[in-house]
Design an enzyme around this catalytic site. Structure first.
Site, PDB file in Angstrom:
ATOM      1  N   ALA A 132       0.859  -1.197   0.000  1.00  0.00           N
ATOM      2  CA  ALA A 132       0.000   0.000   0.000  1.00  0.00           C
ATOM      3  C   ALA A 132       0.887   1.236   0.000  1.00  0.00           C
ATOM      4  O   ALA A 132       1.132   1.839   1.036  1.00  0.00           O
ATOM      5  CB  ALA A 132      -0.948   0.000   1.198  1.00  0.00           C
ATOM      6  N   GLY A 133       1.415   1.566  -1.183  1.00  0.00           N
ATOM      7  CA  GLY A 133       2.258   2.760  -1.334  1.00  0.00           C
ATOM      8  C   GLY A 133       1.387   3.877  -1.875  1.00  0.00           C
ATOM      9  O   GLY A 133       0.652   4.520  -1.129  1.00  0.00           O
ATOM     10  N   ARG A 273      34.931  30.369  -9.899  1.00  0.00           N
ATOM     11  CA  ARG A 273      35.571  29.377 -10.772  1.00  0.00           C
ATOM     12  C   ARG A 273      35.978  30.006 -12.119  1.00  0.00           C
ATOM     13  O   ARG A 273      35.131  30.592 -12.799  1.00  0.00           O
ATOM     14  CB  ARG A 273      34.580  28.229 -10.991  1.00  0.00           C
ATOM     15  CG  ARG A 273      34.973  27.217 -12.035  1.00  0.00           C
ATOM     16  CD  ARG A 273      35.991  26.268 -11.524  1.00  0.00           C
ATOM     17  NE  ARG A 273      36.170  25.136 -12.428  1.00  0.00           N
ATOM     18  CZ  ARG A 273      37.231  24.356 -12.406  1.00  0.00           C
ATOM     19  NH1 ARG A 273      38.203  24.576 -11.529  1.00  0.00           N
ATOM     20  NH2 ARG A 273      37.335  23.338 -13.237  1.00  0.00           N
ATOM     21  N   GLN A 341      25.667  20.407 -12.401  1.00  0.00           N
ATOM     22  CA  GLN A 341      26.243  20.712 -13.709  1.00  0.00           C
ATOM     23  C   GLN A 341      27.165  21.937 -13.633  1.00  0.00           C
ATOM     24  O   GLN A 341      28.241  21.943 -14.226  1.00  0.00           O
ATOM     25  CB  GLN A 341      25.103  20.956 -14.716  1.00  0.00           C
ATOM     26  CG  GLN A 341      25.524  20.881 -16.165  1.00  0.00           C
ATOM     27  CD  GLN A 341      25.899  19.458 -16.582  1.00  0.00           C
ATOM     28  OE1 GLN A 341      25.511  18.476 -15.947  1.00  0.00           O
ATOM     29  NE2 GLN A 341      26.689  19.344 -17.637  1.00  0.00           N
ATOM     30  N   GLY A 344      30.380  20.929 -12.326  1.00  0.00           N
ATOM     31  CA  GLY A 344      31.124  19.957 -13.123  1.00  0.00           C
ATOM     32  C   GLY A 344      31.513  18.749 -12.289  1.00  0.00           C
ATOM     33  O   GLY A 344      30.746  18.301 -11.436  1.00  0.00           O
ATOM     34  N   GLY A 345      32.726  18.250 -12.489  1.00  0.00           N
ATOM     35  CA  GLY A 345      33.187  17.043 -11.788  1.00  0.00           C
ATOM     36  C   GLY A 345      33.142  17.179 -10.273  1.00  0.00           C
ATOM     37  O   GLY A 345      32.845  16.214  -9.564  1.00  0.00           O
ATOM     38  N   GLU A 368       5.332  11.292   0.608  1.00  0.00           N
ATOM     39  CA  GLU A 368       4.044  11.965   0.875  1.00  0.00           C
ATOM     40  C   GLU A 368       3.248  12.154  -0.428  1.00  0.00           C
ATOM     41  O   GLU A 368       2.537  13.137  -0.620  1.00  0.00           O
ATOM     42  CB  GLU A 368       4.244  13.264   1.650  1.00  0.00           C
ATOM     43  CG  GLU A 368       4.876  12.947   3.006  1.00  0.00           C
ATOM     44  CD  GLU A 368       4.749  13.997   4.058  1.00  0.00           C
ATOM     45  OE1 GLU A 368       3.808  14.793   4.017  1.00  0.00           O
ATOM     46  OE2 GLU A 368       5.604  14.002   4.967  1.00  0.00           O
ATOM     47  N   THR A 370       3.705  10.513  -4.624  1.00  0.00           N
ATOM     48  CA  THR A 370       4.582  10.707  -5.787  1.00  0.00           C
ATOM     49  C   THR A 370       4.040  11.840  -6.671  1.00  0.00           C
ATOM     50  O   THR A 370       2.883  12.248  -6.542  1.00  0.00           O
ATOM     51  CB  THR A 370       4.617   9.428  -6.643  1.00  0.00           C
ATOM     52  OG1 THR A 370       3.266   9.155  -7.055  1.00  0.00           O
ATOM     53  CG2 THR A 370       5.164   8.225  -5.876  1.00  0.00           C
ATOM     54  N   GLU A 372       3.176  11.460  -9.574  1.00  0.00           N
ATOM     55  CA  GLU A 372       2.042  10.885 -10.308  1.00  0.00           C
ATOM     56  C   GLU A 372       0.767  10.978  -9.466  1.00  0.00           C
ATOM     57  O   GLU A 372      -0.313  11.301  -9.974  1.00  0.00           O
ATOM     58  CB  GLU A 372       2.343   9.416 -10.670  1.00  0.00           C
ATOM     59  CG  GLU A 372       3.451   9.237 -11.711  1.00  0.00           C
ATOM     60  CD  GLU A 372       4.868   9.518 -11.186  1.00  0.00           C
ATOM     61  OE1 GLU A 372       5.076   9.526  -9.953  1.00  0.00           O
ATOM     62  OE2 GLU A 372       5.758   9.737 -12.014  1.00  0.00           O
TER      63      GLU A 372
END
Ligand code: CAA
Length: 385
Positions: A132-133, A273, A341, A344-345, A368, A370, A372
């Site tokens: 029951a999710g 940077r 992003q 970066g790394g 709480e 989804t 959907e």
């Protein structure tokens, strides 16, 4: 007329006080919490002393006497620094304590809401089960009356706050019979920690929110007094859906805070940077990312505050709560993806906060309800059931 986005002086000062607390007390512990997963007892106790564990409850019940908007602002500010602390406050307030505040008897409020709102104990709510999710009405956990006691059997999963030294009580949705229309009769019953037959599993290992307490609960012939029923028998599902309307607003606030934290890190980095002999913030590619992030956050904050103000005004807000939760959580995923992003790394490295904000963001599109389920709720509210 006061505009929604103009917080009054009291709320502005309140936001500042929670921000100061988050910066001074929570921030120095974020690395430790992430690396060890240790529950932040000292932080939670201090939040209790400051009234943060019971913001929207009246003072007569141990709360701070604030409103839902103030509570949302606090969750947002805490999440701007640390997601584990924010979800601990959120699950405790909206769901754990909320069940007693909205539906408890006076006696239940005195016994449980007061220590919960004071932050002396932590509260949990158990709705989700292995079967029951999203289909929360398919609850399997049963409670049968025998000799004036409820005998509870079943399993709950993904429950926040039940297994710490401070955990005091969990309210669970249970099937107590069959309704006239053939559907399950679902009620809410609270179970104090330590009740024989109430077994708490070890902490889950999670993608994010490392220091929050999330566990499976098992009930094996667990007996509690008949008086542990919260609200009317058979109204448990409705009660929990109402608590979830509030919870979804708070998850939206948590999403705004998480995104804000990631955005601030990225903005700062863009000004430090250097690549191709100039600050990366001078490149339009980075500027546009930051402009989109700032815009997205602003929109999510507005819809979240609007839903909170509607809850405070006691007007129907199921649709607005779902919209706020849907938009803010998906916004948070977009924003934290872009934050990584920009780094970066380095953004992929655990020690950089944007990496944690990114990992903490994913659950916001799930817990709480989804994304959907939020779309289902919104569509139904549009008359499309
Ligand atoms: N407020 C009050 N009552 C409500 C309501 C609301 N927002 N939404 C529905 N109800 C009532 C309905 O009126 C209905 O009442 P009746 O039975 O008297 O007609 C009853 O609740 C059932 O409603 P539905 O028929 O709409 O229910 P459904 O089975 O179709 O499910 C759903 C609807 C939206 C999918 C719902 O199941 C849902 O929200 N699912 C997601 C659950 C969720 O968010 N789970 C995460 C919980 S978090 C957790 O458990 C972990 C933790 O640590 C807390």
């Amino acid at each position: 007329m006061q505009l929604l986005y103009e917080l009054d002086e009291e709320k502005t000062l309140f936001r500042k006080s929670v921000r100061d607390f988050s910066e001074q007390v929570i921030r120095p512990q974020t690395d430790h919490m992430w690396e060890t997963g240790e529950f932040p007892y000292d932080i939670v106790r201090r939040m209790g002393e400051l009234g943060i564990m019971g913001i929207p409850f009246p003072e007569e019940y141990g709360g701070a006497g604030g409103d839902y908007l103030a509570y949302a602002i606090a969750v947002e500010e805490i999440a701007r620094v640390d997601g584990s602390c924010a979800i601990t406050v959120e699950a405790h307030t909206s769901l754990g304590a909320g069940a007693f505040y909205y539906y408890g008897t006076e006696e239940q409020k005195q016994e449980w809401l007061v220590p919960l709102a004071q932050g002396k104990i932590l509260g949990s709510f158990g709705l989700t089960e292995p079967e029951a999710g999203s289909d929360a009405g398919n609850t399997q956990t049963k409670a049968e009356l025998a000799d004036g006691e409820w005998v509870i059997n079943g399993t709950k999963c993904f429950i926040t706050n039940p297994g710490t030294e401070m955990s005091g009580v969990v309210t669970v949705t249970v099937v107590t019979g069959v309704r006239e229309d053939g559907r399950k009769e679902i009620s809410n019953i609270y179970v104090p920690k330590g009740t024989p037959g109430y077994n708490i599993a070890p902490k889950y290992k999670k993608m994010g929110w490392h220091a929050s307490d999330t566990r499976e609960l098992n009930f094996e012939d667990c007996r509690v007094p008949e008086g542990n029923l919260i609200g009317k028998r058979g109204e448990g599902f409705k009660q929990f859906m109402d608590c979830l309307d509030g919870g979804r607003i708070a998850i939206a606030a948590l999403s705004v805070g998480n995104a804000q934290g990631a955005f601030e890190e990225s903005l700062k980095y863009a000004k430090e940077r250097v690549q191709f002999k100039q600050l990366i913030g001078k490149f339009q590619a980075i500027q546009f990312k930051l402009a989109d992030m700032a815009t997205d956050i602003e929109i999510a904050r507005d819809i979240t505050y609007k839903a909170a103000a509607m809850r405070d005004a006691h007007v129907p807000h199921t649709k607005e709560a779902a919209m706020a939760k849907l938009f803010a959580s998906e916004m948070c995923m977009r924003t934290t993806t872009q934050a990584v992003q920009v780094f970066g790394g380095y953004g992929f490295m655990d020690e950089y906060p944007v990496s944690r904000f990114f990992r903490d963001a994913k659950i916001l599109e799930i817990g709480e309800g989804t994304s959907e389920v939020q779309r289902m709720v919104i569509a139904r509210e549009l008359g499309l059931k």
